[in-house]
Design a protein around this motif. Structure first.
Motif, PDB file in Angstrom:
ATOM      1  N   PHE A   1     115.758  71.468  28.502  1.00 40.75           N
ATOM      2  CA  PHE A   1     115.709  72.920  28.379  1.00 40.75           C
ATOM      3  C   PHE A   1     114.408  73.413  27.740  1.00 40.75           C
ATOM      4  O   PHE A   1     114.278  74.603  27.460  1.00 40.75           O
ATOM      5  N   GLY A   2     113.458  72.528  27.573  1.00 46.18           N
ATOM      6  CA  GLY A   2     112.120  72.925  27.176  1.00 46.18           C
ATOM      7  C   GLY A   2     111.207  73.116  28.361  1.00 46.18           C
ATOM      8  O   GLY A   2     110.064  73.568  28.207  1.00 46.18           O
ATOM      9  N   GLN A   3     111.700  72.762  29.557  1.00 46.91           N
ATOM     10  CA  GLN A   3     110.935  72.892  30.797  1.00 46.91           C
ATOM     11  C   GLN A   3     111.672  73.824  31.762  1.00 46.91           C
ATOM     12  O   GLN A   3     112.895  73.968  31.679  1.00 46.91           O
ATOM     13  N   PRO A   4     110.941  74.469  32.706  1.00 48.07           N
ATOM     14  CA  PRO A   4     111.576  75.439  33.607  1.00 48.07           C
ATOM     15  C   PRO A   4     112.752  74.854  34.380  1.00 48.07           C
ATOM     16  O   PRO A   4     112.742  73.697  34.786  1.00 48.07           O
ATOM     17  N   ILE A   5     113.750  75.698  34.578  1.00 47.69           N
ATOM     18  CA  ILE A   5     114.970  75.330  35.289  1.00 47.69           C
ATOM     19  C   ILE A   5     115.272  76.422  36.319  1.00 47.69           C
ATOM     20  O   ILE A   5     115.153  77.611  36.019  1.00 47.69           O
ATOM     21  N   GLY A   6     115.665  76.017  37.497  1.00 40.85           N
ATOM     22  CA  GLY A   6     116.156  76.959  38.491  1.00 40.85           C
ATOM     23  C   GLY A   6     117.664  77.080  38.354  1.00 40.85           C
ATOM     24  O   GLY A   6     118.392  76.116  38.601  1.00 40.85           O
ATOM     25  N   VAL A   7     118.147  78.247  37.924  1.00 44.91           N
ATOM     26  CA  VAL A   7     119.580  78.488  37.765  1.00 44.91           C
ATOM     27  C   VAL A   7     120.102  79.069  39.076  1.00 44.91           C
ATOM     28  O   VAL A   7     119.722  80.164  39.485  1.00 44.91           O
TER      29      VAL A   7
END
Length: 270
Positions: free
Chosen positions: A154-160
């Protein structure tokens, strides 16, 4: 590679085959075989006056593929949280993402025991990446976020990814709160991907389909206007072409016939 999720034990007693379920109905519309008589009956009743539902299911699935390819390919996203996964089919999120970036990591979330039975099909990760499956409900975002941290950074971009799921949160304010909590938890540079049924294209048929579904004992569903769907993206930077019918989001030669599913992709900017 995650060989299997921590929750692969299927709870057969939780599987009520007498009541249609959206994941199994969608599976039937996409030509799958993981459905029961109640699902097929409900689908055929709706198709009798809304035959474009098959097309809508296909367009929604194609939108998923284009959105994930764009995020993984053009925008460099390497992590995806896919909530409301549905039953495994062709071109699942991890397959699309890892075809572009084999190191992609994907967490799937669904609350249908039938999806749990087939969860192993969602875990065929590339050796460089990882997949996991959580049996959880969208109404419990804290649990989803906590368990997703086993696989996602969760420190790196995530596609939700919230495709065809927010319509089962019928209270508008609750749905918005859930989305905001999920977006709040991911870092700047993450993306929100939503598809949602609307009355814009075929209001009469959609109203009849909605009434039939809600009278059938299944999980209550709602449809929303484009303005109501746009609330999910408040404070985010919506990518071009904006909030549009699924077939017209960055078309790449696909059929652009309007469908009763609207969609958008947006970036967290602050």
């Amino acid at each position: 590679m995650t060989d299997k999720p921590s929750t692969t034990t299927a709870r057969a007693d939780a599987l009520d085959t007498s009541v249609p379920h959206s994941a199994r109905l969608w599976n039937y519309l996409l030509g799958g075989k993981d459905n029961f008589a109640a699902d097929r009956q409900a689908a055929e009743q709706v198709l009798a006056f809304m035959p474009e539902l098959v097309q809508s299911a296909r367009f929604n699935r194609e939108f998923l593929g284009r959105a994930v390819r764009h995020l993984a390919g053009d925008l460099g996203v390497r992590q995806f949280l896919d909530i409301g996964t549905g039953l495994p089919t062709a071109n699942n999120t991890h397959e699309v993402a890892q075809a572009t970036a084999p190191e992609s990591r994907v967490v799937y979330v669904d609350n249908d025991p039938m999806v749990l039975v087939h969860a192993r099909a969602l875990l065929t990760s590339s050796p460089q990446g990882a997949t996991d499956y959580l049996e959880a409900d969208l109404r419990d975002p804290e649990r989803i976020l906590a368990e997703a941290r086993r696989t996602l950074d969760f420190g790196q971009p995530i596609g939700v990814m919230l495709l065809g799921i927010l319509n089962f949160i019928v209270d508008d304010d609750e749905a918005v709160r859930i989305v905001r909590r999920l977006v709040e938890a991911v870092p700047v540079g993450s993306y929100l991907v939503v598809s949602h049924p609307t009355r814009e294209v075929n209001p009469g048929a959609v109203d009849r389909a909605l009434a039939m579904w809600n009278d059938g004992g299944a999980a209550t569903m709602s449809v929303r206007t484009p303005r109501e769907i746009a609330r999910f993206f408040d404070g985010l930077e919506v990518l071009e072409p904006g909030l549009v019918t699924c077939s017209r989001w960055r078309p790449d030669g696909n059929d652009t016939t309007p469908t009763s599913e609207y969609c958008a992709v947006a970036r967290k900017i602050g």
